[in-house]
Design a protein around this motif. Structure first.
Motif, PDB file in Angstrom:
ATOM      1  N   CYS A   1       0.977  -1.154   0.425  1.00  0.00           N
ATOM      2  CA  CYS A   1      -0.219  -0.336  -0.101  1.00  0.00           C
ATOM      3  C   CYS A   1       1.032   1.573   0.012  1.00  0.00           C
ATOM      4  O   CYS A   1       0.216   2.282  -0.395  1.00  0.00           O
ATOM      5  CB  CYS A   1      -0.728   0.177   1.412  1.00  0.00           C
ATOM      6  SG  CYS A   1      -1.300  -1.579   2.125  1.00  0.00           S
TER       7      CYS A   1
ATOM      8  N   GLY B   1       4.837   1.733  11.163  1.00  0.00           N
ATOM      9  CA  GLY B   1       3.784   2.461  10.289  1.00  0.00           C
ATOM     10  C   GLY B   1       2.909   1.628   9.923  1.00  0.00           C
ATOM     11  O   GLY B   1       3.431   0.617   8.874  1.00  0.00           O
ATOM     12  N   CYS B   2       1.587   2.086   9.493  1.00  0.00           N
ATOM     13  CA  CYS B   2       0.991   1.064   8.682  1.00  0.00           C
ATOM     14  C   CYS B   2      -0.487   1.710   7.940  1.00  0.00           C
ATOM     15  O   CYS B   2      -1.328   2.172   8.704  1.00  0.00           O
ATOM     16  CB  CYS B   2       0.218  -0.384   9.508  1.00  0.00           C
ATOM     17  SG  CYS B   2      -0.724  -0.776   8.336  1.00  0.00           S
ATOM     18  N   MET B   3       0.389   2.744   6.919  1.00  0.00           N
ATOM     19  CA  MET B   3       0.859   3.205   6.239  1.00  0.00           C
ATOM     20  C   MET B   3       1.974   4.589   6.755  1.00  0.00           C
ATOM     21  O   MET B   3       1.340   5.248   7.893  1.00  0.00           O
ATOM     22  CB  MET B   3       0.653   3.274   5.037  1.00  0.00           C
ATOM     23  CG  MET B   3       0.427   4.830   4.531  1.00  0.00           C
ATOM     24  SD  MET B   3      -0.050   4.852   2.869  1.00  0.00           S
ATOM     25  CE  MET B   3      -0.946   2.987   2.301  1.00  0.00           C
TER      26      MET B   3
ATOM     27  N   SER C   1       5.093  -1.925   8.064  1.00  0.00           N
ATOM     28  CA  SER C   1       5.507  -2.634   9.073  1.00  0.00           C
ATOM     29  C   SER C   1       5.658  -3.702   8.752  1.00  0.00           C
ATOM     30  O   SER C   1       6.370  -4.563   9.506  1.00  0.00           O
ATOM     31  CB  SER C   1       4.358  -2.808   9.893  1.00  0.00           C
ATOM     32  OG  SER C   1       3.831  -1.280  11.169  1.00  0.00           O
ATOM     33  N   CYS C   2       5.187  -4.199   7.235  1.00  0.00           N
ATOM     34  CA  CYS C   2       5.203  -5.056   6.715  1.00  0.00           C
ATOM     35  C   CYS C   2       6.382  -5.382   6.106  1.00  0.00           C
ATOM     36  O   CYS C   2       6.624  -7.056   7.276  1.00  0.00           O
ATOM     37  CB  CYS C   2       4.396  -5.156   5.583  1.00  0.00           C
ATOM     38  SG  CYS C   2       2.725  -5.386   5.497  1.00  0.00           S
TER      39      CYS C   2
ATOM     40  N   GLY D   1       6.355  -1.228   1.370  1.00  0.00           N
ATOM     41  CA  GLY D   1       5.284  -2.184   1.921  1.00  0.00           C
ATOM     42  C   GLY D   1       5.766  -3.710   2.073  1.00  0.00           C
ATOM     43  O   GLY D   1       6.437  -4.164   1.624  1.00  0.00           O
ATOM     44  N   TYR D   2       4.395  -4.612   2.074  1.00  0.00           N
ATOM     45  CA  TYR D   2       4.496  -6.261   2.045  1.00  0.00           C
ATOM     46  C   TYR D   2       5.107  -6.523   0.610  1.00  0.00           C
ATOM     47  O   TYR D   2       5.101  -5.791  -0.472  1.00  0.00           O
ATOM     48  CB  TYR D   2       2.680  -6.776   2.336  1.00  0.00           C
ATOM     49  CG  TYR D   2       2.548  -6.597   1.060  1.00  0.00           C
ATOM     50  CD1 TYR D   2       2.067  -6.822  -0.208  1.00  0.00           C
ATOM     51  CD2 TYR D   2       1.210  -5.264   1.250  1.00  0.00           C
ATOM     52  CE1 TYR D   2       1.570  -6.804  -1.164  1.00  0.00           C
ATOM     53  CE2 TYR D   2       0.373  -4.962   0.392  1.00  0.00           C
ATOM     54  CZ  TYR D   2      -0.200  -5.754  -0.299  1.00  0.00           C
ATOM     55  OH  TYR D   2      -0.719  -5.666  -1.675  1.00  0.00           O
TER      56      TYR D   2
ATOM     57  N   VAL E   1       0.744  -6.865   9.986  1.00  0.00           N
ATOM     58  CA  VAL E   1      -1.125  -7.754   9.825  1.00  0.00           C
ATOM     59  C   VAL E   1      -1.162  -8.823   8.856  1.00  0.00           C
ATOM     60  O   VAL E   1      -2.307  -9.326   9.184  1.00  0.00           O
ATOM     61  CB  VAL E   1      -2.000  -6.391   8.852  1.00  0.00           C
ATOM     62  CG1 VAL E   1      -2.161  -4.976   9.452  1.00  0.00           C
ATOM     63  CG2 VAL E   1      -1.479  -6.308   7.319  1.00  0.00           C
TER      64      VAL E   1
HETATM   65  S1  SF4 Z   1       2.536  -1.570   6.549  1.00  0.00           S
HETATM   66 FE1  SF4 Z   1       0.614  -1.314   6.366  1.00  0.00          FE
HETATM   67  S2  SF4 Z   1      -0.109   0.190   4.660  1.00  0.00           S
HETATM   68 FE2  SF4 Z   1       2.031  -0.559   4.482  1.00  0.00          FE
HETATM   69  S3  SF4 Z   1       2.017  -2.548   2.975  1.00  0.00           S
HETATM   70 FE3  SF4 Z   1       1.459  -3.211   5.155  1.00  0.00          FE
HETATM   71  S4  SF4 Z   1      -0.761  -2.769   5.279  1.00  0.00           S
HETATM   72 FE4  SF4 Z   1      -0.422  -2.352   4.029  1.00  0.00          FE
END
Ligand code: SF4
Length: 192
Positions: free
Chosen positions: A28, A122-124, A92-93, A64-65, A99
């Motif tokens: 994301c 952070g997310c995000m 955080s991914c 991100g992930y 998550v």
């Molecule tokens: S940390 Fe949150 S915003 Fe970033 S890629 Fe992972 S789920 Fe998406």
């Protein structure tokens, strides 16, 4: 004979003032890239520009992930860039799976496969947090602390073992060979 190591502080100062980003836009966090690079937050004022070439960047952003399929491309892109190069992972991914910590298809610790110099949790994370992380990285480049590219070379066997455990031995060759039938078909189509 000039010992170029004497000039390293000057080189590091110049490097931190002219970071070129290759952004993978994974996950994301990719959506936070355009605001960072446009008029509101504007990272260009720090000498940072986006560049799509894996040969000409020195800052690799993972946003991100990461899935195993994407990780293959990430490793190849990382290895194609000349030294010195730095990796900044945000969200955080890449840090611990975020998550997706129990997903079969998300990498839990990106730094097992390529060296990460700065993580931004952070997310995000907001663009201010990303700017803060970039500033931190710039300071680390100037002081010589940002040494992921050296760690990769020195501990290559360890990174390679982790990559092969996840992706299977010989995954580079298999990836390359996978395209041969497709290319042959295309060649035939052009000839016909
Ligand atoms: S940390 Fe949150 S915003 Fe970033 S890629 Fe992972 S789920 Fe998406």
């Amino acid at each position: 004979m000039v010992d170029w190591r004497l000039f390293e502080p000057l080189f590091n100062w110049a490097r931190k003032k002219s970071l070129w980003i290759v952004s993978f836009c994974t996950g994301c966090g990719g959506i936070e890239m355009p605001p960072l690079m446009t008029s509101r937050y504007d990272i260009e004022r720090f000498g940072i520009i986006p560049d799509p070439s894996p040969r000409q960047y020195d800052l690799f952003l993972i946003t991100g992930y990461v899935t195993p399929k994407t990780l293959k491309r990430i490793i190849i892109t990382y290895e194609m860039a000349p030294d010195p190069k730095w990796v900044l992972a945000h969200g955080s991914c890449p840090l611990n799976g975020g998550v997706y910590w129990d997903s079969y298809n998300a990498i839990k610790h990106l730094d097992k496969y390529i060296p990460v110099d700065v993580f931004i949790a952070g997310c995000m994370p907001r663009p201010e947090a990303v700017l803060d992380g970039i500033h931190k990285l710039m300071e680390m480049i100037e002081s010589g602390e940002a040494d992921g590219w050296k760690r990769y070379r020195e501990n290559y066997e360890w990174y390679r073992k982790n990559q092969d455990e996840l992706l299977g031995e010989g995954w580079r060759e298999k990836e390359a060979r996978k395209w041969i039938p497709w290319l042959m078909d295309k060649r035939k189509e052009v000839k016909e």
